[in-house]
Design an enzyme around this catalytic site. Structure first.
Site: not given
Length: 290
Positions: A114, A118, A183, A185-186, A219, A248
């Site tokens: 993915n 967020f 994460s 993804n940011t 995390k 994560n």
């Protein structure tokens, strides 16, 4: 058996659509009654209880952040037998996340990839939903955690304020908090695991985490150097954090050519080894303090 019947149908549909539809079903009142009838034995298994941070956990199996990002399925998780749920990642302001497509199955690897980034309704709306749930349904028997993050457009230098703002919305609603600084993804988020930046975030949260103090966990990513993890653990101990969440998603390029994160079976061995490392490192620190 039910899953085996539904799996071919679900896997024929877009995974993000299935995700959203599942949450919609879980949020319906009838599902609470149905799941209690079907899964109540899961809630009656004895010997799995845990007491941690003064919080009772009926069992150690919880729903991690990422599935119920906005607290939509709260009525379902206890009925399904979970011992706790982690809502989020929640950001201070609403945001849509990264462009689609951003979620795909990897059946041969038993994994998901993915790059959601967020997507969140924002702290105000999610906290209002949680408050309304607690007022009308009462406190559930499972612990509720809130996973908090920064908005995509917030500069890294101002990240601590985003975490502080998000925390303030849920201080009197959640049992524990998880700080998501890992994460993939940011853009730039994983750099918040660096010692100085993580110290600033925890100091900002501690400044408003008054008595009774909420447990604050961090995390971490599964694919960073062990030396960096050791630094993170030293910060958590120094700032009296509640714990560490391992781990994560793992940074990986997706089918559309951009970076995201993999979860599932590929992380099994990595995360297990990382848990062993964290346990050994933390035990060593406390033994040296005795």
């Amino acid at each position: 058996m039910i899953y085996n019947l539904l799996r071919p149908l679900l896997f024929s549909l877009d995974p993000e659509l299935v995700h959203l539809c599942s949450l919609k079903v879980l949020s319906q009142p009838f599902f609470g009654y149905l799941s209690r009838a079907l899964f109540s034995p899961l809630m009656e298994v004895k010997g799995l209880e845990k007491e941690l941070w003064g919080i009772h956990f009926s069992n150690p199996i919880g729903l991690a952040a990422g599935f119920d990002k906005n607290g939509i399925g709260l009525q379902a998780w206890e009925s399904l037998g979970f011992g706790f749920v982690e809502i989020g990642t929640v950001t201070p302001l609403p945001q849509t996340g990264n462009p689609k497509p951003r979620l795909t199955r990897l059946p041969q690897s038993e994994a998901l990839w993915n790059s959601l980034g967020f997507p969140s309704e924002g702290a105000e709306k999610v906290s209002q939903r949680l408050r309304k749930f607690l007022m009308t349904k009462g406190k559930p028997r499972i612990a509720i955690g809130i996973n908090i993050g920064k908005n995509r457009l917030t500069p890294l230098e101002e990240a601590a304020e985003d975490y502080k703002k998000c925390f303030s919305y849920f201080k009197d609603l959640a049992d524990f908090f998880v700080v998501n600084v890992s994460s993939p993804n940011t853009v730039g988020l994983r750099s918040l695991q660096e010692k100085k930046r993580l110290e600033l975030i925890l100091e900002a949260l501690n400044s408003i985490n008054m008595v009774p103090k909420s447990p604050i966990l961090v995390k971490i990513a599964p694919d960073i150097e062990l030396r960096t993890i050791a630094d993170i653990l030293s910060v958590l101990i120094e700032k009296e954090a509640g714990g560490v969440v391992v781990a994560n998603t793992m940074l990986a390029k997706g089918p559309w050519g951009h970076m995201g994160g993999i979860s599932g079976r590929p992380l099994s061995k990595i995360s297990t080894e990382l848990i062993r490392f964290v346990k050994k490192k933390v035990l060593g620190v406390f033994q040296s303090l005795e």
